[in-house]
Design an enzyme around this catalytic site. Structure first.
Site, PDB file in Angstrom:
ATOM      1  N   ASP A  35       0.807  -1.781   0.292  1.00  0.00           N
ATOM      2  CA  ASP A  35      -0.137  -0.151   0.166  1.00  0.00           C
ATOM      3  C   ASP A  35       0.437   1.141  -0.230  1.00  0.00           C
ATOM      4  O   ASP A  35       0.195   2.244   0.429  1.00  0.00           O
ATOM      5  CB  ASP A  35      -1.357   0.354   1.105  1.00  0.00           C
ATOM      6  N   GLU A  37       2.900   2.149   2.687  1.00  0.00           N
ATOM      7  CA  GLU A  37       3.633   2.536   3.773  1.00  0.00           C
ATOM      8  C   GLU A  37       4.932   1.873   3.481  1.00  0.00           C
ATOM      9  O   GLU A  37       5.569   1.197   2.992  1.00  0.00           O
ATOM     10  CB  GLU A  37       2.576   2.456   4.318  1.00  0.00           C
ATOM     11  N   ARG A  91      15.109  24.045  -2.605  1.00  0.00           N
ATOM     12  CA  ARG A  91      14.242  25.413  -3.909  1.00  0.00           C
ATOM     13  C   ARG A  91      13.452  26.611  -3.168  1.00  0.00           C
ATOM     14  O   ARG A  91      13.114  27.361  -3.824  1.00  0.00           O
ATOM     15  CB  ARG A  91      14.811  24.905  -5.051  1.00  0.00           C
ATOM     16  N   GLN A  92      12.232  25.442  -2.714  1.00  0.00           N
ATOM     17  CA  GLN A  92      11.244  26.172  -2.264  1.00  0.00           C
ATOM     18  C   GLN A  92      11.110  26.873  -1.198  1.00  0.00           C
ATOM     19  O   GLN A  92      10.966  27.019  -0.045  1.00  0.00           O
ATOM     20  CB  GLN A  92      10.203  25.139  -2.626  1.00  0.00           C
ATOM     21  N   HIS A 124      20.357  24.495  -0.961  1.00  0.00           N
ATOM     22  CA  HIS A 124      20.758  25.205  -1.937  1.00  0.00           C
ATOM     23  C   HIS A 124      20.371  27.492  -1.858  1.00  0.00           C
ATOM     24  O   HIS A 124      21.245  28.234  -1.953  1.00  0.00           O
ATOM     25  CB  HIS A 124      19.066  24.986  -2.977  1.00  0.00           C
ATOM     26  N   ASP A 161      26.040  30.693 -12.916  1.00  0.00           N
ATOM     27  CA  ASP A 161      25.435  31.652 -12.089  1.00  0.00           C
ATOM     28  C   ASP A 161      26.517  32.342 -11.130  1.00  0.00           C
ATOM     29  O   ASP A 161      26.597  31.821 -10.103  1.00  0.00           O
ATOM     30  CB  ASP A 161      23.982  31.717 -12.409  1.00  0.00           C
ATOM     31  N   LYS A 185      23.095  33.895 -16.139  1.00  0.00           N
ATOM     32  CA  LYS A 185      21.615  32.767 -16.473  1.00  0.00           C
ATOM     33  C   LYS A 185      20.450  33.348 -16.455  1.00  0.00           C
ATOM     34  O   LYS A 185      19.965  34.234 -15.365  1.00  0.00           O
ATOM     35  CB  LYS A 185      21.836  31.740 -15.171  1.00  0.00           C
ATOM     36  N   ARG A 187      16.684  31.825 -16.830  1.00  0.00           N
ATOM     37  CA  ARG A 187      15.320  30.599 -16.616  1.00  0.00           C
ATOM     38  C   ARG A 187      14.131  31.456 -16.733  1.00  0.00           C
ATOM     39  O   ARG A 187      13.974  32.148 -16.322  1.00  0.00           O
ATOM     40  CB  ARG A 187      15.437  29.889 -15.670  1.00  0.00           C
ATOM     41  N   ASP A 212      29.112  24.100  -9.905  1.00  0.00           N
ATOM     42  CA  ASP A 212      26.897  24.377  -9.012  1.00  0.00           C
ATOM     43  C   ASP A 212      27.215  23.885  -7.874  1.00  0.00           C
ATOM     44  O   ASP A 212      27.393  22.398  -7.506  1.00  0.00           O
ATOM     45  CB  ASP A 212      25.927  24.700 -10.116  1.00  0.00           C
TER      46      ASP A 212
HETATM   47  C1  R5P Z   1      19.814  27.728  -9.137  1.00  0.00           C
HETATM   48  O1  R5P Z   1      19.957  28.592  -8.588  1.00  0.00           O
HETATM   49  C2  R5P Z   1      20.863  26.253  -8.601  1.00  0.00           C
HETATM   50  O2  R5P Z   1      21.996  26.513  -8.310  1.00  0.00           O
HETATM   51  C3  R5P Z   1      21.097  25.692 -10.202  1.00  0.00           C
HETATM   52  O3  R5P Z   1      21.793  26.399 -10.904  1.00  0.00           O
HETATM   53  C4  R5P Z   1      20.025  24.776 -10.355  1.00  0.00           C
HETATM   54  O4  R5P Z   1      19.404  24.277  -9.711  1.00  0.00           O
HETATM   55  C5  R5P Z   1      20.461  23.682 -11.580  1.00  0.00           C
HETATM   56  O5  R5P Z   1      18.749  23.058 -12.394  1.00  0.00           O
HETATM   57  P1  R5P Z   1      19.135  22.697 -13.525  1.00  0.00           P
HETATM   58  O6  R5P Z   1      20.087  21.944 -14.052  1.00  0.00           O
HETATM   59  O7  R5P Z   1      17.543  22.598 -13.824  1.00  0.00           O
HETATM   60  O8  R5P Z   1      19.461  23.815 -14.267  1.00  0.00           O
END
Ligand code: R5P
Length: 285
Positions: A35, A37, A91-92, A124, A161, A185, A187, A212
């Site tokens: 199930d 769990e 990241r959230q 992050h 970035d 960068k 997005r 990164d």
């Molecule tokens: C963004 O600020 C992070 O430092 C990474 O550059 C990002 O999370 C990478 O994500 P992705 O591989 O989807 O481009």
């Protein structure tokens, strides 16, 4: 001596942590039912102190971590440290639209209820440590990314970035020579497309090490690699602390012409060439 309790997601890093001498490994039992769990259990242990180690790269991994925290408390541990090599949802860290959660805060609150202390590797957003309600420390493991690098020609360490510039500097310092630069960068959050604009640093004939915190979809890194290959660049390495490598990310990097992808064991992948355990152990000692 503390007992080290690995979650399913972090068995390699827990073993590497035990090898540093900060604790002894125990072997939990992992059960997954039809199930969906889970039931994660720990054997009896005598130590008052437990170190639960679990990356939360998936929703299941969050549950598994909470269960192990509760299990060690039930087993009698009175001093629980939770080590999170990769903190999912970091990241959230804000509600981007009305009605959305601050997911990083929700996860941090839940994790805090089962522990006395938290250690998290390269979150992050560094400020997410404030969401935990117990003492929380962030570990920087970017220096380890330099370990496999050898004999680079006029190295240039580049953050894809601006936000990753400190990581690129840490990796450069650990390597011992080379310049540091960063790309711009942008997005598109509707399509996920990433546009990387190189700096005006000279790259012709030089080996470039991109650094990164995360490679997720690979859009950022492959964009940077492609931009570098518009020039007569030397070898291009893609380094990250957290090799999420979702979907076709690894293939995107190969198609862009990467020399090698170097990641850590915060998420256990084929590219996890180096361990964050020594950096975690430094904080635990
Ligand atoms: C963004 O600020 C992070 O430092 C990474 O550059 C990002 O999370 C990478 O994500 P992705 O591989 O989807 O481009």
């Amino acid at each position: 001596m503390a007992t080290i309790v690995p979650a399913p997601s972090s068995q390699s890093v827990a073993a590497a942590l035990a090898a540093t001498g900060v604790g002894t490994l125990t072997t939990p039992t992992y059960e997954w039912f039809t199930d969906d769990e889970t039931l994660l259990s720990v054997p009896e242990f005598d130590d008052d102190a437990a170190i639960v180690v679990g990356s939360t790269a998936t929703n299941d991994a969050h549950i598994e971590l909470l269960q192990l925290q509760d299990a060690v408390r039930e087993a009698g541990a009175t001093d629980i440290t939770t080590v999170i090599p990769y903190l999912g949802y970091a990241r959230q860290d804000q509600a981007f639209k009305t009605g959305q959660p601050v997911s990083a805060r929700a996860m941090a609150k839940a994790i805090s209820t089962g522990t006395d202390r938290v250690i998290v590797v390269n979150p992050h957003e560094p400020d997410v440590t404030d969401f935990f309600t117990v003492p929380t420390e962030a570990v920087d493991a970017a220096a380890a990314l330099a370990d496999p690098l050898d004999d680079l020609s006029e190295p240039l360490f580049v953050a894809p970035d601006e936000g990753a510039t400190a990581l690129a500097t840490t990796t450069r310092d650990a390597y011992g020579e080379g310049e540091v630069d960063y790309f711009e960068k942008e997005r598109d959050y509707d399509t996920g497309a990433v546009e990387v604009t190189p700096s005006d640093a000279t790259v012709e004939g030089r080996d470039v090490v991109l650094v990164d915190d995360i490679i997720a979809t690979g859009g950022t890194m492959s964009g940077a690699i492609n931009a570098l290959h518009d020039h007569d660049v030397g070898r291009v390495y893609a380094c990250c602390v957290h090799p999420v490598l979702a979907g076709a990310a690894r293939t995107k990097l190969a198609a862009a012409g990467v020399e090698a992808v170097i990641g850590t064991d915060t998420i256990e992948r084929a590219v996890s060439d180096v361990s964050v355990a020594p950096a975690i152990a430094d904080v635990l000692r």
